[in-house]
Design a protein around this motif. Structure first.
Motif, short mmCIF file in Angstrom:
data_model
loop_
_atom_site.label_atom_id
_atom_site.label_comp_id
_atom_site.label_asym_id
_atom_site.label_seq_id
_atom_site.Cartn_x
_atom_site.Cartn_y
_atom_site.Cartn_z
N ALA A 50 46.05 0.40 59.20
CA ALA A 50 45.25 -0.82 59.13
C ALA A 50 44.08 -0.64 58.17
CB ALA A 50 44.74 -1.18 60.52
N THR A 51 43.44 0.52 58.23
CA THR A 51 42.34 0.79 57.29
C THR A 51 42.87 0.82 55.86
OG1 THR A 51 41.17 2.04 59.00
CG2 THR A 51 40.50 2.41 56.72
N ALA A 52 44.05 1.42 55.65
CA ALA A 52 44.64 1.45 54.31
C ALA A 52 44.94 0.05 53.80
CB ALA A 52 45.91 2.30 54.33
N ALA A 53 45.39 -0.84 54.68
CA ALA A 53 45.66 -2.22 54.27
C ALA A 53 44.39 -2.91 53.83
CB ALA A 53 46.31 -2.99 55.42
N ALA A 54 43.31 -2.68 54.56
CA ALA A 54 42.03 -3.27 54.17
C ALA A 54 41.60 -2.75 52.80
CB ALA A 54 40.97 -2.95 55.22
N LEU A 55 41.76 -1.46 52.57
CA LEU A 55 41.39 -0.88 51.27
C LEU A 55 42.28 -1.42 50.15
CD1 LEU A 55 39.25 1.37 50.40
CD2 LEU A 55 39.47 0.87 52.85
N GLU A 56 43.55 -1.64 50.45
CA GLU A 56 44.45 -2.22 49.45
C GLU A 56 43.95 -3.57 48.98
OE1 GLU A 56 49.00 -3.99 49.39
OE2 GLU A 56 48.58 -2.25 50.65
N LEU A 57 43.52 -4.40 49.90
CA LEU A 57 42.98 -5.72 49.53
C LEU A 57 41.68 -5.59 48.74
CD1 LEU A 57 44.10 -8.64 50.17
CD2 LEU A 57 45.22 -6.77 51.38
N LEU A 58 40.80 -4.69 49.18
CA LEU A 58 39.53 -4.51 48.48
C LEU A 58 39.74 -4.02 47.06
CD1 LEU A 58 37.42 -2.88 51.35
CD2 LEU A 58 37.17 -5.21 50.46
N LYS A 59 40.64 -3.07 46.87
CA LYS A 59 40.89 -2.52 45.54
C LYS A 59 41.55 -3.54 44.62
CE LYS A 59 41.11 2.34 46.92
NZ LYS A 59 41.97 3.55 47.04
N ALA A 60 42.25 -4.51 45.20
CA ALA A 60 42.90 -5.55 44.41
C ALA A 60 41.96 -6.72 44.12
CB ALA A 60 44.14 -6.06 45.14
N GLY A 61 40.69 -6.58 44.52
CA GLY A 61 39.72 -7.63 44.24
C GLY A 61 39.44 -8.57 45.39
N GLY A 62 40.07 -8.34 46.53
CA GLY A 62 39.79 -9.16 47.70
C GLY A 62 38.42 -8.86 48.28
N ASN A 63 37.98 -9.74 49.17
CA ASN A 63 36.65 -9.52 49.77
C ASN A 63 36.78 -8.99 51.19
OD1 ASN A 63 37.17 -11.73 51.46
ND2 ASN A 63 35.70 -13.09 50.45
N ALA A 64 35.65 -8.85 51.88
CA ALA A 64 35.62 -8.25 53.21
C ALA A 64 36.42 -9.05 54.22
CB ALA A 64 34.18 -8.09 53.68
N VAL A 65 36.46 -10.37 54.06
CA VAL A 65 37.23 -11.21 54.99
C VAL A 65 38.72 -10.99 54.77
CG1 VAL A 65 37.70 -13.57 55.72
CG2 VAL A 65 35.37 -12.90 55.10
N ASP A 66 39.17 -10.97 53.52
CA ASP A 66 40.56 -10.67 53.24
C ASP A 66 40.95 -9.32 53.86
OD1 ASP A 66 40.39 -12.91 51.53
OD2 ASP A 66 39.92 -11.64 49.81
N ALA A 67 40.09 -8.33 53.68
CA ALA A 67 40.36 -6.98 54.19
C ALA A 67 40.46 -6.96 55.70
CB ALA A 67 39.27 -6.02 53.71
N ALA A 68 39.58 -7.69 56.38
CA ALA A 68 39.59 -7.71 57.85
C ALA A 68 40.86 -8.35 58.38
CB ALA A 68 38.36 -8.45 58.37
N VAL A 69 41.31 -9.45 57.76
CA VAL A 69 42.52 -10.12 58.21
C VAL A 69 43.73 -9.24 57.93
CG1 VAL A 69 44.01 -12.13 57.91
CG2 VAL A 69 41.52 -12.41 58.00
N ALA A 70 43.76 -8.57 56.78
CA ALA A 70 44.86 -7.66 56.48
C ALA A 70 44.93 -6.55 57.52
CB ALA A 70 44.69 -7.06 55.08
N ALA A 71 43.79 -5.98 57.87
CA ALA A 71 43.75 -4.92 58.89
C ALA A 71 44.23 -5.44 60.23
CB ALA A 71 42.34 -4.35 59.00
N ALA A 72 43.77 -6.63 60.62
CA ALA A 72 44.16 -7.19 61.91
C ALA A 72 45.66 -7.43 62.00
CB ALA A 72 43.40 -8.49 62.17
#
Length: 605
Positions: A50-72
């Motif tokens: 889940a943490t890796a998914a959040a980082l994947e979104l952040l590294k692709a230019g997503g924001n903290a909300v995108d990262a949280a939903v990806a992790a969830a």
């Protein structure tokens, strides 16, 4: 991947440091870190993937909300007994550009046909265990609506993109670790009663999939693909909605099942009418810090605020640790007395928020706190209505309500917490749940997710006609204890955190705030610290972890009349600390529930 830890050594109080050694359980070549410092964004969850998914979104230019939903959404695959698309949650969001905090309530709701009388049979209450594993306990799921609204209002990526990591994990599978195995083992007897659940979570021998085996969930991958293609309507209308309603109203029970499974009354209209609600945050202050939490129907924000308002009059530097902790426990007792008496869904109950946040009210309540000896039993609530305009009639006594045994109340409340930030300074503190470990035990056939048992969070008086602010009602949201929090100093973010743990969420978050804000503990030490929880128990017993009970402070508290019962592990926080040099420190629980995972986009050596 979460880790199973064999030994813990600690220097104790509110926790003055904890060391631990990890043991085999995950199959990855290197154990995930529970703490990381760096720049460019961060994430902390209970699970490495889940943490890796959040980082994947952040590294692709997503924001903290995108990262949280990806992790969830990934946790719905890897931590399905705690959270998922069949549950709900509360999200606190800080948008740096707006310099404003928003909160999003996507708590489950009672079906419109759920009259309170359905929780009573033969002149008494339906047994708690029978309610948990039933259609009656299922609230209308809010997770997907919450994810969709969070992305629409505050995110930068569409839901279809954000769900891709979870689809991959569900299709490709992941290695079963010791935590997943143990959570399955706890549920074997009831999972066997539902073929859709047994087929997914138990092997051909009817036992949990062993540690090290690969677990795949093609049904959940299918669900996520349907949602990625069709959005919210794919879940709340149509074939998937019909499958949810069928599961609730005609539980898929195996022939010869070991239990009677009561059906629920959810309809397609209940799903179609569900709404996630943007609510104003509960704003309070503590020793110069500003705290933003969730308002009702979760009691976490208000109960934390009152606890800290009561505690603020006592300077920890002028007291022994035992004396300060005595005040903390008694302040928590007073706050929980008010929580239990007044708080419920604000659409159904007049919640005295202004009174509970009043400094004058805190001073009045504080005057009842005995500084020399523990309360001998449950304390009465105050009258916060008198400290706001207009002032309704004073509170009258409440009827006795049904609650499970104390140990079960702590240990069977799963839930999980996600904390994320991004390079722009946006922050998310997000707690989500399906309630008990494994929810109501029923996987929606063909769709791979467990349903919640959230309606057991209602309070049930001895008879259905008695009033209570948290009694069931059609369309009502049950009171929660989830406590996602953001902390600021002079308008600058300092800390974001939250925890699972049922009603102990409030005391776990409160104790961690004291550790960090009052005592300046490093974040990883504050999260590892031994815990104690006082929630206005009928006697003067507080629940505590074994390490706390063994501490010198506990011995000193016993001399002040306190008593402790061993609750086992309490809570499992994740948090992010915002450092003065512009870096952030992400931290996850190091040992409880197998430990978690924290990562940053660009680590600082």
């Amino acid at each position: 991947m979460r880790r199973l830890l064999l030994s813990v050594s600690a220097t104790l109080w509110l926790g003055l440091g904890t060391g631990c050694a990890s043991a085999p359980g995950a199959r990855s070549s290197s154990a995930p870190s529970a703490t990381a410092t760096g720049r460019g964004g961060a994430a902390a969850t209970v699970d490495e993937r889940a943490t890796a998914a959040a980082l994947e979104l952040l590294k692709a230019g997503g924001n903290a909300v995108d990262a949280a939903v990806a992790a969830a959404s990934v946790l719905g695959v890897t931590d399905p007994y705690s959270c998922g698309i069949g549950g709900g949650g509360f999200m606190v969001v800080y948008l740096a550009q707006d310099k404003r905090v928003y909160t999003l309530d996507h708590r489950e709701t009672a079906p419109q046909a759920l009259e309170r009388s359905r929780f009573y049979e033969n002149g008494g209450l339906v047994p708690f265990d029978a309610l948990v594993t039933s259609g009656l306990s299922v609230g209308v799921p809010g997770s997907l609506m919450g994810w969709s609204e969070a992305l629409r209002l505050y995110g930068s990526r569409p839901l279809s993109d954000v769900l891709q990591p979870a689809i991959r994990v569900a299709e490709q599978g992941f290695d079963v670790d010791s935590t997943f195995f143990e959570q399955t083992r706890h549920n074997v007897s009831r999972f066997r009663d539902f073929p859709s659940t047994a087929t997914l979570y138990l092997g051909p021998d009817g036992q949990p999939w062993p540690v090290g085996s690969t677990f795949k969930n093609p049904g959940l991958a299918r669900t996520y693909r349907l949602v990625a293609q069709g959005g919210v309507p794919a879940f709340y209308r149509g074939e998937l909605a019909q499958a949810i309603v069928d599961t609730v109203t005609h539980p898929p029970v195996a022939p010869g099942a070991s239990r009677t499974v009561r059906p629920g009354v959810m309809t397609l209209d209940d799903l179609a009418r569900y709404e996630a609600l943007v609510r104003p945050p509960v704003t309070s202050s503590y020793r110069g810090y500003t705290l933003y939490g969730m308002g009702m129907p979760t009691s976490g924000g208000l109960t934390l605020a009152l606890t800290l308002n009561l505690l603020e009059a006592y300077a920890p530097t002028k007291l022994s640790r035992a004396d300060f902790l005595h005040r903390y426990l008694e302040a928590s007792r007073l706050a929980f007395a008010d929580r239990n008496a007044f708080l419920g869904d604000p659409a159904f109950v007049s919640v005295p928020e202004a009174g509970l946040l009043s400094r004058d009210y805190a001073a009045q309540r504080r005057a009842t706190l005995d500084l020399t000896y523990a309360s001998k039993g449950a304390v009465a609530p105050g009258n916060p209505f008198a400290f706001q305009e207009p002032a309704p009639a004073p509170h009258t006594s409440l009827p006795e309500v049904k609650r499970p045994a104390a140990e079960e109340w702590v240990l069977n409340k799963e839930t999980t917490h996600i904390t994320t930030s991004d390079a722009a300074g946006n922050i998310v503190s997000y707690t989500c749940t399906i309630e008990s470990e494994g929810g109501n035990g029923m996987v929606v056939p063909g769709y791979g997710f467990l349903l919640n048992n959230e309606l057991t969070d209602f309070d049930l008086p001895a008879s259905p006609e008695l009033p209570h602010p948290n009694a069931p009602a059609p369309g009502k949201r049950p009171r929660s204890s989830m406590s996602p929090v953001l902390v600021f100093k002079d308008g600058v973010p300092v800390l974001a955190l939250g925890s699972p743990g049922g009603s102990t969420i409030i005391t776990t978050v409160g104790q961690t705030l004291v550790n960090t804000l009052d005592f300046g503990m490093p974040l990883e030490q504050a999260l590892a610290a031994p815990r104690v929880s006082q929630r206005n128990s009928p006697d003067n017993t507080s629940q505590a972890e074994p390490e706390f009970i063994a501490s010198p402070e506990a011995a000193a508290l016993v001399a002040l009349g306190h008593r402790f019962t061993n609750a086992g592990p309490i809570g499992a926080l994740t948090a992010i600390r915002f450092n003065p040099d512009g870096t952030v420190t992400a931290a996850a629980e190091p040992r409880r529930r197998g430990g978690g995972s924290a990562r940053v986009v660009t680590p600082v050596k």
